[in-house]
Scaffold this motif. Structure first.
Motif, mmCIF file in Angstrom:
data_model
loop_
_atom_site.group_PDB
_atom_site.id
_atom_site.type_symbol
_atom_site.label_atom_id
_atom_site.label_comp_id
_atom_site.label_asym_id
_atom_site.label_seq_id
_atom_site.Cartn_x
_atom_site.Cartn_y
_atom_site.Cartn_z
ATOM 1 N N GLU A 35 32.458 5.822 -21.540
ATOM 2 C CA GLU A 35 31.048 5.541 -21.705
ATOM 3 C C GLU A 35 30.969 4.295 -22.296
ATOM 4 O OE1 GLU A 35 31.746 9.920 -21.183
ATOM 5 O OE2 GLU A 35 32.349 8.335 -22.965
ATOM 6 N N GLN A 36 31.563 4.001 -23.101
ATOM 7 C CA GLN A 36 31.732 2.465 -23.847
ATOM 8 C C GLN A 36 32.106 1.514 -22.914
ATOM 9 O OE1 GLN A 36 34.185 3.228 -27.494
ATOM 10 N NE2 GLN A 36 32.060 3.495 -28.660
ATOM 11 N N ASP A 70 32.395 1.821 -19.721
ATOM 12 C CA ASP A 70 31.397 1.635 -18.475
ATOM 13 C C ASP A 70 30.186 0.607 -18.998
ATOM 14 O OD1 ASP A 70 32.727 3.329 -16.898
ATOM 15 O OD2 ASP A 70 31.638 5.066 -17.069
ATOM 16 N N ALA A 71 29.660 0.851 -19.873
ATOM 17 C CA ALA A 71 28.620 -0.052 -20.502
ATOM 18 C C ALA A 71 29.055 -1.342 -20.624
ATOM 19 C CB ALA A 71 27.860 0.531 -21.794
ATOM 20 N N ALA A 72 30.343 -1.420 -21.288
ATOM 21 C CA ALA A 72 30.701 -2.946 -21.341
ATOM 22 C C ALA A 72 30.771 -3.487 -19.843
ATOM 23 C CB ALA A 72 32.029 -2.945 -22.144
ATOM 24 N N ARG A 107 29.247 -2.872 -17.069
ATOM 25 C CA ARG A 107 28.205 -3.194 -16.492
ATOM 26 C C ARG A 107 27.583 -4.565 -17.108
ATOM 27 N NH1 ARG A 107 27.474 2.401 -16.879
ATOM 28 N NH2 ARG A 107 26.126 2.034 -18.772
ATOM 29 N N GLU A 108 27.578 -4.837 -18.364
ATOM 30 C CA GLU A 108 27.242 -6.002 -19.106
ATOM 31 C C GLU A 108 28.028 -7.354 -18.794
ATOM 32 O OE1 GLU A 108 26.405 -7.547 -23.641
ATOM 33 O OE2 GLU A 108 27.088 -5.462 -23.375
#
Length: 207
Positions: free
Chosen positions: A183-184, A186-188, A190-191
């Motif tokens: 999850e971490q 994936d967010a990174a 995307r950013e």
């Protein structure tokens, strides 16, 4: 026509954050350079040979010791070096393993850093021979190595910058993501898409 060399080195497949980042960068670059061409090499699938006695003999001599083994070793290096020579841009997906680069990427480095081919010693000291290229490194790691608490253990970015500079590639940009959970990451990732878009837009690569 502008040419890009795309290299991945993660041992992971679809779960690799560095592979996702490098693929996203290449796609953005293709959009920005619709007539550009791309060569792809997956070091986890087609791993370069490690340096061998035959390679050492082929590079450093003596000439009368050359044989089929030394010739084969040099042909492998020559193929990889020519891929770099043909490229205007290098996109390198290189995760951090144990504070450094994967062994597959180190093997690639050892094959392409060659005296007389990619660097030389002149009157003013060492000189890289692969000038005029840009390298973008897409890095994934567990910890944030921009954090002063972890920065002393970053043997990844300084090594890549140093060895690429040695062969003449001094324009090196690193886009990094970090996280311990999917999850971490994936967010990174995307950013990081914003950083990738900005990188391609800010530095037009078309010839």
């Amino acid at each position: 026509m502008t040419h890009l060399l795309h290299i991945d080195s993660s041992a992971r497949g679809e779960g690799s954050a560095s592979r996702r980042l490098s693929a996203e960068y290449v796609q953005a670059w293709k959009t920005h350079n619709p007539h550009g061409t791309v060569t792809y090499r997956d070091l986890a699938v087609d791993t370069p040979n490690f340096v061998t006695p035959g390679w050492i003999t082929g590079v450093f001599g003596p000439a009368d010791a050359a044989n089929a083994d030394t010739q084969a070793a040099l042909e492998g290096s020559e193929r990889l070096i020519r891929e770099i020579e043909a490229a205007d841009v290098l996109v390198l997906g290189v995760p951090m393993y144990n504070f450094g680069v994967p062994a597959t990427f180190k093997a690639w480095i050892d094959q392409v850093v060659m005296a007389g081919r990619t660097f030389a010693f002149g009157e003013n000291g060492p000189e890289g021979l692969l000038k005029g290229k840009k390298a973008i490194v897409l890095r994934a790691s567990g910890s944030d190595f921009d954090n002063p608490a972890f920065a002393p253990m970053d043997f990844h970015a300084p090594y890549i910058r140093g060895v690429l500079s040695w062969i003449g590639i001094t324009d090196v940009e690193i886009i990094a993501v970090n996280g311990f959970t999917p999850e971490q990451l994936d967010a990174a990732v995307r950013e990081a898409g914003n950083a990738i878009a900005a990188s391609v837009d800010a530095a037009p690569l078309a010839a």
